[in-house]
Design a protein around this motif. Sequence first.
Motif, PDB file in Angstrom:
ATOM      1  N   UNK A 177       0.834  -1.235  -0.143  1.00 54.02           N
ATOM      2  CA  UNK A 177       0.182   0.165  -0.026  1.00 54.02           C
ATOM      3  C   UNK A 177       0.732   1.249   0.024  1.00 54.02           C
ATOM      4  N   UNK A 178       0.409   2.098  -0.900  1.00 54.92           N
ATOM      5  CA  UNK A 178       1.115   3.511  -0.708  1.00 54.92           C
ATOM      6  C   UNK A 178       0.194   4.630  -0.844  1.00 54.92           C
ATOM      7  N   UNK A 179       0.532   5.854  -0.349  1.00 59.06           N
ATOM      8  CA  UNK A 179      -0.321   7.187  -0.196  1.00 59.06           C
ATOM      9  C   UNK A 179       0.182   7.593  -1.913  1.00 59.06           C
ATOM     10  N   UNK A 180      -0.806   8.160  -2.556  1.00 61.91           N
ATOM     11  CA  UNK A 180      -0.504   8.339  -3.852  1.00 61.91           C
ATOM     12  C   UNK A 180      -1.132   9.727  -4.154  1.00 61.91           C
ATOM     13  N   UNK A 181      -0.047  10.479  -4.885  1.00 60.36           N
ATOM     14  CA  UNK A 181      -0.139  11.932  -5.332  1.00 60.36           C
ATOM     15  C   UNK A 181       0.121  12.084  -6.693  1.00 60.36           C
ATOM     16  N   UNK A 182      -1.153  12.697  -7.589  1.00 53.68           N
ATOM     17  CA  UNK A 182      -0.987  12.662  -8.868  1.00 53.68           C
ATOM     18  C   UNK A 182      -1.193  14.141  -9.445  1.00 53.68           C
ATOM     19  N   UNK A 183      -0.246  14.790 -10.204  1.00 55.57           N
ATOM     20  CA  UNK A 183      -0.554  15.900 -10.999  1.00 55.57           C
ATOM     21  C   UNK A 183      -0.545  15.929 -12.039  1.00 55.57           C
ATOM     22  N   UNK A 184      -1.740  16.449 -13.117  1.00 60.15           N
ATOM     23  CA  UNK A 184      -1.888  15.922 -14.362  1.00 60.15           C
ATOM     24  C   UNK A 184      -2.185  17.337 -15.168  1.00 60.15           C
ATOM     25  N   UNK A 185      -1.788  17.368 -16.580  1.00 62.87           N
ATOM     26  CA  UNK A 185      -2.151  18.775 -17.147  1.00 62.87           C
ATOM     27  C   UNK A 185      -3.059  18.074 -18.554  1.00 62.87           C
ATOM     28  N   UNK A 186      -4.109  18.344 -18.756  1.00 65.69           N
ATOM     29  CA  UNK A 186      -5.012  17.901 -19.687  1.00 65.69           C
ATOM     30  C   UNK A 186      -5.159  19.218 -20.803  1.00 65.69           C
ATOM     31  N   UNK A 187      -5.213  18.710 -22.071  1.00 66.20           N
ATOM     32  CA  UNK A 187      -5.270  19.900 -23.112  1.00 66.20           C
ATOM     33  C   UNK A 187      -6.059  19.140 -24.311  1.00 66.20           C
ATOM     34  N   UNK A 188      -7.266  18.570 -24.010  1.00 69.47           N
ATOM     35  CA  UNK A 188      -8.177  17.770 -24.783  1.00 69.47           C
ATOM     36  C   UNK A 188      -8.455  18.566 -26.351  1.00 69.47           C
TER      37      UNK A 188
END
Length: 231
Positions: A177-188
């Motif tokens: 088990x891990x603590x998860x942090x995600x940053x994303x950039x969307x340009x659809x």
Amino acid sequence: MNLNSRIKFYCFAFILIFKGICIAQINDSMLEINGGKRLPKNQVLGTYAIGYTLPIATGDNFVGKGLEGKGGYSVDAQLFVFKHFFISGTFGVNYFDVKNKEIIGNYYKAKEGHQYLGLGYEFVLATNFRLGFSTALFGKSQFINTSETNNRVAFQRDTGRIRCYELYFDYMLNKIIALHLNAAYRNDRMDIKTASEIQPLFDNAGFYTVTFGLRLYFGNKDVFSGIKSAK
């Protein structure tokens, strides 16, 4: 078969293959432990992750000028094909309030749903720290705007092709088990047609997302190594 159906088919097939290989590796790892063989350090077969998402509307487009992010969720799975190179499948929904009806129209809220397959690489920084990045290979998004007039609810649906770039950080609480942090950039790239003077605002849907959640790690060998050792 249209694009949406193909994406659902590929994602479903991805999950089935992932599940089958995971079960096979669990059995194989039990044999290796009993046989006293040394397993690759920090290598895993794949992961599942789920998290709460905060969409951040920004940029010179209809999302940045007309919407305000409220929340959402994301679910994804990774399959490590060779060492720390992985393919991923992601499903998610983001919710927005309409802040500028002059741009969006007579709607009061919007929902964005997406599904896509991606390719990425993960770095093992230390025993408890993992850093990864990925980009979407292909996928689809859909914005659903909602209006209400005289107690009658109406919807407007617009679709687009996913363009997404992600960076994530995992802190391992234990080996699974891990603590998860995600940053994303969307340009659809959106399939929206409107008046020529405002068309540039609707060509793309650009915004950021930050996701907090948990990730579960499975297996101890990548797919290539698992196939090689099975021969």
